[in-house]
Design a protein around this motif. Sequence first.
Motif, short mmCIF file in Angstrom:
data_model
loop_
_atom_site.label_atom_id
_atom_site.label_comp_id
_atom_site.label_asym_id
_atom_site.label_seq_id
_atom_site.Cartn_x
_atom_site.Cartn_y
_atom_site.Cartn_z
N THR A 348 -12.70 -10.60 -6.79
CA THR A 348 -13.72 -11.70 -7.45
C THR A 348 -13.61 -12.99 -6.62
N HIS A 349 -12.49 -13.54 -6.22
CA HIS A 349 -12.28 -14.80 -5.60
C HIS A 349 -12.31 -14.79 -3.86
N ALA A 350 -11.85 -13.73 -3.60
CA ALA A 350 -11.73 -13.88 -2.06
C ALA A 350 -12.86 -12.71 -1.37
N LYS A 351 -13.26 -12.14 -2.29
CA LYS A 351 -14.31 -10.82 -1.72
C LYS A 351 -13.47 -9.84 -0.79
N VAL A 352 -12.51 -9.51 -1.12
CA VAL A 352 -11.74 -8.73 -0.49
C VAL A 352 -11.29 -7.39 -1.43
N ALA A 353 -11.58 -6.21 -1.11
CA ALA A 353 -11.20 -5.11 -2.04
C ALA A 353 -9.97 -4.70 -1.32
N VAL A 354 -8.79 -4.19 -2.10
CA VAL A 354 -7.52 -3.54 -1.79
C VAL A 354 -7.40 -2.68 -2.83
N SER A 355 -6.17 -1.82 -2.70
CA SER A 355 -5.96 -0.83 -3.48
C SER A 355 -4.74 -0.91 -4.39
N PRO A 356 -4.90 -1.32 -5.63
CA PRO A 356 -3.58 -1.54 -6.58
C PRO A 356 -2.55 -0.74 -6.44
N GLY A 357 -1.25 -1.08 -6.13
CA GLY A 357 -0.22 -0.04 -5.89
C GLY A 357 -0.04 0.69 -7.37
N ILE A 358 -0.31 0.46 -8.63
CA ILE A 358 -0.28 1.14 -9.62
C ILE A 358 -0.86 2.60 -9.52
N GLY A 359 -1.85 2.59 -8.80
CA GLY A 359 -2.78 3.58 -8.47
C GLY A 359 -1.91 4.86 -7.91
N PHE A 360 -0.95 4.56 -7.21
CA PHE A 360 -0.30 5.43 -6.57
C PHE A 360 1.17 5.94 -7.24
N GLY A 361 1.25 5.49 -8.48
CA GLY A 361 2.38 5.84 -9.37
C GLY A 361 3.08 4.41 -9.86
N GLU A 362 3.95 4.73 -10.86
CA GLU A 362 4.38 3.61 -11.54
C GLU A 362 5.37 2.86 -10.54
N TYR A 363 6.07 3.28 -9.59
CA TYR A 363 6.72 2.87 -8.53
C TYR A 363 6.16 1.90 -7.66
N GLY A 364 4.88 2.04 -7.61
CA GLY A 364 3.91 1.31 -6.77
C GLY A 364 3.41 0.14 -7.30
N GLU A 365 3.80 -0.07 -8.57
CA GLU A 365 3.36 -1.51 -9.22
C GLU A 365 4.26 -2.51 -8.46
N GLY A 366 3.70 -3.93 -8.21
CA GLY A 366 4.18 -4.86 -7.48
C GLY A 366 3.93 -4.89 -6.34
N HIS A 367 2.92 -3.95 -5.65
CA HIS A 367 2.44 -3.95 -4.32
C HIS A 367 0.79 -3.67 -4.59
N VAL A 368 0.11 -3.84 -3.09
CA VAL A 368 -1.14 -3.30 -2.97
C VAL A 368 -1.36 -2.50 -1.69
N ARG A 369 -2.11 -1.74 -1.48
CA ARG A 369 -2.27 -1.23 -0.19
C ARG A 369 -3.53 -1.62 0.52
#
Length: 397
Positions: A348-369
């Motif tokens: 929304t604010h930087a116009k940059v799309a990344v992948s939320p870490g939670i989408g790769f499993g619960e232990y991916g929370e706290g990161h983005v790819r």
Amino acid sequence: MSEPDFYRVKRLPPYLFAEVNEMKAAARAAGEDIIDLGMGNPDLPTPAHIVDKLKETVDDRRTHRYSTSRGIPGLRKALAAYYQRRFGVSLDPEREVVATLGSKEGLANLAQAITAPGDVILVPNPSYPIHPYGFMIAGASVRHLPLGPDKDFMSELARAVQHSVPSPSALVINYPSNPTAQVVDRAFYREVVDYCRRHGIWILSDLAYAEIYFDGNPPPSILEVDGARDIAVEFSSLSKTYSMAGWRMGFAVGNETLIGALTRVKSYLDYGAFTPIQVAATAALNGPQDCVDEHRAIYRRRRDVLIEGLEAAGWPVPSPRATMFAWAPLPERLAHLGSMEFSKRLLTHAKVAVSPGIGFGEYGEGHVRIALVENEQRIRQATRNIKRYFATLSETG
């Protein structure tokens, strides 16, 4: 009529990338310039000599008929030759190599071939979604092995085996890793192979990023390890190496029993990739490899631009040693948002799309790819946008 309660569909959780993808689509429909570093979709063109071979072959009307599910002989021989020169591994193209419609299809169909309902499969977490969900669709119970800087893989593996009922039948591993970009050495593979042989566990290794590495040390194959072929099969793909993602050309190699099972299941489900694609893939493997070096150099430069730009923005991110991704811990002052909300705000604010870490499993929370799928100029723009967004947070306290 009420919505059908399909067993396999019911086992699949909501697609956690959908919300960000919908926001991205809406923003673009409104005319916004979104820099998409979310999906790992290579933007580099397929090398010209591979495309030329496709064009040449498709003009032969004999290639328009059904192909061969397991892959044409020349393609399987070319893949075996690649393994010989790259890893020093000798493969029998007839018994130990099968072509697949990308590595995802191979993983999913092997899961169907070797899994009975209730089987326990060990899968790292975070992981690429097909690794757990291919087995879940097949009816398996998936036990997750948490990954992270504070986790020891072998300890987590031993704990999972000790506490699983029934005993696990297979282990999935993926190095260089999507999404974490972690790499391992032969010593790691030796330890895993020795452990799994003792416990009667099949190993499925995903080696899709073998040729995208940056530190001068080519990632090894698990099949280089003595005894691996007794229990292991390895998946590879031309998608990233030759920027052929849309061509859907992959392979499974290794243990003859597993390859035989996959080949048999595939024979009921498909007639193989379009023959001109298989011929062009053969040309990719047998032809000049300078294009692979060029792609690797491009990704390295993009990685450096990204890491330096994020550092300048006040967001230190570890520099990946391999793959086309950076696995980025959330900025400390925004970590409380969680990876999904942070990804939405970045869009929304930087116009940059990344992948939320939670989408790769619960232990991916706290990161983005963050994927290296835009050119250097666009990546610089992305980091500038992020820096400006972070500056507005400072101004507002």
